[in-house]
Motif scaffolding. Structure first.
Motif, short mmCIF file in Angstrom:
data_model
loop_
_atom_site.label_atom_id
_atom_site.label_comp_id
_atom_site.label_asym_id
_atom_site.label_seq_id
_atom_site.Cartn_x
_atom_site.Cartn_y
_atom_site.Cartn_z
N LEU A 4 0.82 -1.19 0.00
CA LEU A 4 0.00 0.00 0.00
C LEU A 4 0.86 1.25 0.00
O LEU A 4 1.85 1.34 0.72
CB LEU A 4 -0.91 0.02 1.22
CG LEU A 4 -1.97 -1.09 1.33
CD1 LEU A 4 -2.75 -0.92 2.61
CD2 LEU A 4 -2.90 -1.06 0.13
N SER A 5 0.46 2.22 -0.80
CA SER A 5 1.09 3.53 -0.77
C SER A 5 0.68 4.24 0.53
O SER A 5 -0.22 3.78 1.25
CB SER A 5 0.63 4.36 -1.97
OG SER A 5 -0.77 4.59 -1.89
N LYS A 6 1.34 5.35 0.82
CA LYS A 6 0.97 6.12 2.00
C LYS A 6 -0.51 6.52 1.94
O LYS A 6 -1.22 6.47 2.94
CB LYS A 6 1.85 7.36 2.11
CG LYS A 6 1.61 8.18 3.38
CD LYS A 6 2.27 9.54 3.33
CE LYS A 6 3.76 9.45 3.26
NZ LYS A 6 4.40 10.80 3.34
N ARG A 7 -0.95 6.91 0.75
CA ARG A 7 -2.35 7.30 0.57
C ARG A 7 -3.29 6.14 0.91
O ARG A 7 -4.25 6.31 1.67
CB ARG A 7 -2.57 7.76 -0.87
CG ARG A 7 -4.03 8.03 -1.22
CD ARG A 7 -4.15 8.56 -2.65
NE ARG A 7 -3.80 7.56 -3.65
CZ ARG A 7 -4.68 6.73 -4.21
NH1 ARG A 7 -5.95 6.76 -3.84
NH2 ARG A 7 -4.29 5.86 -5.13
N MET A 8 -3.01 4.97 0.36
CA MET A 8 -3.90 3.84 0.58
C MET A 8 -3.78 3.26 1.99
O MET A 8 -4.72 2.69 2.51
CB MET A 8 -3.66 2.76 -0.47
CG MET A 8 -4.00 3.21 -1.90
SD MET A 8 -5.63 3.98 -2.04
CE MET A 8 -6.72 2.63 -1.61
N GLN A 9 -2.62 3.42 2.62
CA GLN A 9 -2.51 3.03 4.02
C GLN A 9 -3.44 3.88 4.89
O GLN A 9 -4.09 3.37 5.81
CB GLN A 9 -1.06 3.19 4.50
CG GLN A 9 -0.12 2.11 3.99
CD GLN A 9 1.32 2.35 4.41
OE1 GLN A 9 1.64 3.37 5.04
NE2 GLN A 9 2.20 1.43 4.07
N ALA A 10 -3.50 5.17 4.58
CA ALA A 10 -4.39 6.07 5.32
C ALA A 10 -5.85 5.72 5.07
O ALA A 10 -6.68 5.80 5.98
CB ALA A 10 -4.12 7.52 4.93
N VAL A 11 -6.17 5.32 3.85
CA VAL A 11 -7.54 4.87 3.53
C VAL A 11 -7.87 3.62 4.34
O VAL A 11 -8.91 3.54 5.00
CB VAL A 11 -7.68 4.60 2.02
CG1 VAL A 11 -8.98 3.85 1.73
CG2 VAL A 11 -7.63 5.90 1.23
N GLY A 25 -13.59 0.00 -7.32
CA GLY A 25 -12.39 0.46 -8.02
C GLY A 25 -11.17 -0.14 -7.36
O GLY A 25 -10.23 0.57 -6.98
N CYS A 26 -11.18 -1.46 -7.21
CA CYS A 26 -10.19 -2.15 -6.37
C CYS A 26 -8.78 -2.14 -6.93
O CYS A 26 -7.81 -2.38 -6.21
CB CYS A 26 -10.63 -3.59 -6.14
SG CYS A 26 -10.65 -4.60 -7.65
N ASP A 27 -8.62 -1.92 -8.24
CA ASP A 27 -7.31 -1.90 -8.88
C ASP A 27 -6.56 -3.21 -8.58
O ASP A 27 -7.00 -4.28 -8.97
CB ASP A 27 -6.53 -0.67 -8.44
CG ASP A 27 -5.36 -0.37 -9.38
OD1 ASP A 27 -5.38 -0.89 -10.51
OD2 ASP A 27 -4.45 0.37 -8.99
N HIS A 28 -5.45 -3.16 -7.84
CA HIS A 28 -4.65 -4.37 -7.60
C HIS A 28 -5.19 -5.24 -6.48
O HIS A 28 -4.68 -6.33 -6.24
CB HIS A 28 -3.21 -3.97 -7.26
CG HIS A 28 -2.48 -3.32 -8.39
ND1 HIS A 28 -2.63 -1.99 -8.70
CD2 HIS A 28 -1.60 -3.82 -9.28
CE1 HIS A 28 -1.86 -1.70 -9.73
NE2 HIS A 28 -1.23 -2.78 -10.11
N GLY A 29 -6.19 -4.75 -5.75
CA GLY A 29 -6.75 -5.53 -4.66
C GLY A 29 -5.94 -5.48 -3.38
O GLY A 29 -6.17 -6.27 -2.46
N TYR A 30 -5.02 -4.53 -3.29
CA TYR A 30 -4.13 -4.50 -2.12
C TYR A 30 -4.85 -4.12 -0.83
O TYR A 30 -4.47 -4.61 0.26
CB TYR A 30 -2.98 -3.52 -2.36
CG TYR A 30 -1.99 -3.96 -3.41
CD1 TYR A 30 -1.69 -5.32 -3.59
CD2 TYR A 30 -1.34 -3.05 -4.23
CE1 TYR A 30 -0.79 -5.74 -4.55
CE2 TYR A 30 -0.43 -3.45 -5.19
CZ TYR A 30 -0.15 -4.80 -5.35
OH TYR A 30 0.75 -5.21 -6.30
N VAL A 31 -5.86 -3.26 -0.90
CA VAL A 31 -6.54 -2.84 0.33
C VAL A 31 -7.26 -4.01 1.00
O VAL A 31 -7.05 -4.26 2.19
CB VAL A 31 -7.50 -1.66 0.05
CG1 VAL A 31 -8.42 -1.42 1.26
CG2 VAL A 31 -6.71 -0.40 -0.26
N PRO A 32 -8.12 -4.74 0.30
CA PRO A 32 -8.76 -5.88 0.98
C PRO A 32 -7.77 -6.95 1.42
O PRO A 32 -7.95 -7.58 2.47
CB PRO A 32 -9.75 -6.41 -0.07
CG PRO A 32 -9.33 -5.84 -1.37
CD PRO A 32 -8.68 -4.54 -1.06
#
Length: 264
Positions: A4-11, A25-32
């Motif tokens: 996760l980027s800093k932005r997505m870590q904060a999300v 808009g999951c893109d690479h699926g890294y958040v889940p």
């Protein structure tokens, strides 16, 4: 896996009280993937309007053996999600207008959720106003800077709340109250940018311009000369409107400083 980027870590950090998360808009699926691995959620539905991102997400999900926990769906916004199927949603990395459209098209889906985590790339004030108008409110916000760009993320929960002031809708009531350091940096840059543009406009205003001819003389001018004069008048009007807009923005920054209790 934590890519996760800093932005997505904060999300991801704003996802709370969620059993099943829908990632629009999951893109690479890294958040889940990150949230499942850190045991923050039990299940996820990764959705995207394009097949390519879904294929990438499916590959990453298989790499970490989470096929039983994360499913993927081809979906335009929330279209492929049934009401009560997920109790939280992430909509990140999209423009504010698109974020609002996704929500407006399926209120029967997201209004049954406990949490909305939104990270609009633009028109953040309009998204905040929309959330409050629809009976939700913002419980928490964060702001990060990454590679010279600023990003705001919102955690929205059901329940009406007192409407925010204009400055809170603009810059985020939670960010102002908590004296967010990144917001302070952003306001400093905004002040410098707006002040410099305003000075240039004031200099232009002082520059001598050709006096607009009186009507009898104007009639004798060629069409080209008349067009040039009209363009100068139009330019003066636009400059005045732009100057007024900048002065209003600077006044809003001063109000934000007052709320944060310090001169920044």
């Amino acid at each position: 896996m934590n890519k996760l980027s800093k932005r997505m870590q904060a999300v991801a950090a704003l996802v709370q009280n969620t059993t099943c998360l829908a990632d629009v808009g999951c893109d690479h699926g890294y958040v889940p993937i990150y949230l499942i691995q850190s045991e923050r959620i039990g299940h996820a539905i990764a959705m995207d309007v394009n097949r390519g991102p879904l294929l990438r997400a499916e590959e990453h999900i298989r790499e970490v053996h989470l096929e039983d926990y994360i499913e993927t769906r081809l979906s335009d916004g929330l279209t492929a999600l049934a009401p009560s199927e997920a109790d939280g949603v992430v909509i990140a990395g999209m423009g504010g207008a698109l974020t609002k459209r996704i929500l407006a098209e399926h209120p029967e889906v997201w209004k049954k959720m406990n949490n909305l985590v939104l990270q609009p790339q633009s028109e953040i004030e309009e998204v905040r106003r929309y959330i409050y108008a629809e009976g939700f409110h913002i419980e928490e916000e964060d702001m990060v800077e990454e590679e010279g760009k600023y990003y705001v993320m919102l955690r929205c929960v059901p329940g009406k709340a007192a409407p925010l002031t204009d400055v809170a809708f603009r810059y985020g009531g939670y960010l102002l109250q908590t004296k967010n350091e990144i917001l302070k940096q952003y306001l400093i840059k905004q002040r410098q940018q707006f002040s410099e543009i305003l000075k240039k406009l004031e200099i232009q205003k002082l520059m001598p311009e050709q006096t607009v001819l009186q009507k009898p003389e104007l009639l004798r001018q060629s069409a080209t000369q008349q067009d040039e004069l009209q363009q100068k008048e139009d330019g003066s009007t636009r400059r005045f409107e732009r100057q007024k807009e900048l002065e209003e923005k600077l006044a809003m920054i001063e109000e934000a400083e007052r709320i944060m209790g310090e001169k920044i």
